[in-house]
Design an enzyme around this catalytic site. Structure first.
Site, short mmCIF file in Angstrom:
data_model
loop_
_atom_site.label_atom_id
_atom_site.label_comp_id
_atom_site.label_asym_id
_atom_site.label_seq_id
_atom_site.Cartn_x
_atom_site.Cartn_y
_atom_site.Cartn_z
N GLU A 16 0.84 -1.22 0.00
CA GLU A 16 0.00 0.00 0.00
C GLU A 16 0.87 1.26 0.00
O GLU A 16 1.70 1.46 0.90
CB GLU A 16 -0.93 -0.02 1.22
CG GLU A 16 -2.00 1.05 1.14
CD GLU A 16 -3.05 0.93 2.25
OE1 GLU A 16 -3.38 -0.22 2.64
OE2 GLU A 16 -3.52 1.97 2.72
N LYS B 205 -7.80 -1.48 11.11
CA LYS B 205 -7.12 -1.87 9.86
C LYS B 205 -5.90 -0.98 9.64
O LYS B 205 -4.84 -1.44 9.21
CB LYS B 205 -8.10 -1.78 8.68
CG LYS B 205 -7.56 -2.35 7.37
CD LYS B 205 -6.79 -1.35 6.54
CE LYS B 205 -6.37 -1.94 5.21
NZ LYS B 205 -5.48 -1.05 4.45
N ASP C 279 4.06 -14.81 11.50
CA ASP C 279 2.80 -15.27 10.93
C ASP C 279 1.74 -14.17 11.09
O ASP C 279 1.15 -14.03 12.17
CB ASP C 279 2.40 -16.56 11.66
CG ASP C 279 1.11 -17.16 11.16
OD1 ASP C 279 0.36 -16.47 10.45
OD2 ASP C 279 0.85 -18.33 11.49
N HIS D 175 -2.65 10.26 0.50
CA HIS D 175 -2.74 8.94 -0.11
C HIS D 175 -2.57 9.04 -1.63
O HIS D 175 -1.80 8.28 -2.23
CB HIS D 175 -4.11 8.34 0.25
CG HIS D 175 -4.24 6.92 -0.18
ND1 HIS D 175 -3.64 5.89 0.51
CD2 HIS D 175 -4.89 6.35 -1.22
CE1 HIS D 175 -3.92 4.76 -0.08
NE2 HIS D 175 -4.67 5.00 -1.14
C1 MEV Z 1 -6.13 2.68 4.86
O1 MEV Z 1 -5.32 1.59 4.51
C2 MEV Z 1 -6.20 2.80 6.36
C3 MEV Z 1 -7.16 3.89 6.87
O2 MEV Z 1 -8.45 3.67 6.34
C4 MEV Z 1 -7.16 3.77 8.37
C5 MEV Z 1 -8.20 4.62 9.06
O3 MEV Z 1 -9.23 4.93 8.45
O4 MEV Z 1 -7.97 4.95 10.25
C6 MEV Z 1 -6.72 5.25 6.43
#
Ligand code: MEV
Length: 444
Positions: free
Chosen positions: A89, A284, A300, A397
């Site tokens: 990513e 995430k 792992d 991003h």
């Molecule tokens: C993207 O990989 C992760 C985010 O969505 C985490 C979040 O929203 O806190 C930017």
């Protein structure tokens, strides 16, 4: 006999590597010649590496590359680390590096290992008097440990071993269901093989001795072992990572004051605490950092993911793994997370890049690696949430994604330089990049 698309292939694993490639390419791809060429492009035939990779799993046909990046400037308990991260990513390494530098200037990360307990269970069915089972367990327990001695002796020499074996009655949840709930200390190893071997030995001894236990009636002697396996839920193999600074030092964005920023961060964490849809995405973002280091160090990540998400739901609903608070004018942001990791055994000696990643991390113990990994998760979450509550995530991003778009559009190196320069001051969107490239290309 005519072979159709629904005929299974038998003995695939016995075919040579080339035969496997031919079979897949010809049966499932539109351009077999191109498929074969592509697969071979990713081979590493110049060294022993390819053979090692071939033997990690069954039916290897090629290698699957991920970028390995470095996020520098992580100050953890006063020691400076450059953290290797394996991830595809675009913005993750950049975000981690940015957060690392921000907190470097504010005292760095403080971490603590709160526990290292690993867990394994023998699940079995017993149809009989629970009191008989209890007395049997008491009698057989020393034998469980004795029979597992050949397996545990080396771990004991390193300071670890079998810690507890407990009989648990689970019949309220499932008729006749009991378990041996066992805990282990596995030092610098993740310990899966050690734990599973001990558990299988416990199961064998348990069943054998039950058949000879005089107090049991004939039915009670027939204990059915269902399975023996470690648990990836390790709530007492826990690490904490924290950052803090006076609110006035939260000078992260021109669009908000430090006070507003602190409040927004705390609100964002509270939202993730009460709203599972947000909590999953919030966590995430944490796992972006955690998985990348777990993967780079040959651990792992599926085990870590499963355990971490169970921990996030330990109070009965899924919550944020990070926490934030203001105490006497100081902003505190922290993470508590279960991590069962190893720095010896497994891939650590087999995969040359894993060895290198560990060397870059100054050959950490498993406990040190837990702290580094937790920090990567905390940094990543700080970076993501601080963008979300200020500029929004897309600005950073998409800037990081720009090169992917340009590669997709097959831009030349010269076109890339011009366009990256242009988008330093413009918002990146796919259509804006296409328009800019078209304009550039149509210039006389
Ligand atoms: C993207 O990989 C992760 C985010 O969505 C985490 C979040 O929203 O806190 C930017």
């Amino acid at each position: 006999m005519k072979c159709t698309m629904i005929d299974p292939i038998l003995g695939f694993s016995k075919l040579s590597k080339q035969e496997k490639i031919d079979w897949v390419a010809e049966r499932y791809t539109h351009d077999p010649a191109q498929t074969k060429k592509l697969l071979k492009q990713y081979w590493n035939t110049a060294s022993k590496v390819q053979k090692l990779h071939d033997e990690f799993i069954e039916n290897t046909i090629t290698n699957y590359y991920l970028p390995l990046g470095i996020a520098p400037n992580f100050l953890i308990n006063g020691k400076l680390y450059a953290i290797p991260m394996a991830i595809e990513e675009s913005s993750v390494v950049a975000a981690a590096s940015k957060a690392a530098k921000f907190w470097f200037d504010r005292g760095g990360f403080k971490t603590e290992v709160l526990g290292t307990e690993k867990i394994g269970q023998v699940h079995f069915m017993y149809d009989g008097d629970p009191e008989h089972l209890k007395t049997f367990f008491k009698a057989v327990k020393p034998m469980l440990i004795k029979d597992a001695k050949p397996l545990s002796i080396n771990m004991e020499k390193r300071g670890g071993g079998i810690v507890t074996i407990e009989l648990r009655n689970k019949t309220a949840q499932l008729k006749d269901y009991y378990q041996l709930h066992c805990t282990f200390e596995t030092m610098d190893a993740m310990g899966a093989n050690f734990i599973n071997s001990c558990l299988e030995q416990f199961a064998e001894t348990f069943k054998r001795e039950a058949q000879q236990y005089a107090v049991f009636n004939e039915k009670e002697k027939q204990i059915e072992i269902v399975m023996s396996i470690l648990s990836n839920y390790v709530p007492n193999c826990l690490v904490r990572a924290e950052v803090s600074c006076p609110i006035s030092e939260l000078t992260l964005s021109e669009s908000v004051t430090p006070e507003e920023f602190a409040d927004k961060m705390i609100r964002a964490v509270h939202i993730a605490d009460v709203e599972p849809h947000r909590a999953v995405t919030h966590n995430k973002g944490i796992m972006n950092g955690i998985d990348a280091v777990v993967l780079a160090t040959g651990n792992d990540f599926r085990a870590v993911e499963a355990g971490v998400h169970a921990y996030a739901a330990k109070e009965g609903h899924y919550k944020s793994l990070t926490h934030a608070r203001i105490e006497h004018g100081v902003f505190k942001f922290w993470l508590e997370i279960p991590l069962a990791l190893g720095t010896v055994g497994g891939l650590t000696t087999l995969h040359p890049l894993v060895g290198l990643a560990l060397e870059i991390l100054q050959n950490p113990t498993a406990k040190e690696l837990m702290q580094i990994v937790a920090v990567a998760g905390l940094a990543q979450n700080f970076a993501a949430v601080s963008s979300l509550v200020t500029t929004g995530i897309q600005e950073g991003h998409m800037k990081m994604h720009l090169l992917n778009i340009l590669n997709q559009l097959e831009a030349t190196e010269q076109e890339k330089t011009t366009i990256v320069d242009h988008f330093k001051n413009h918002t990146v969107t796919y259509s804006a990049v296409v328009a800019k490239l078209d304009k550039l290309r149509s210039r006389p």
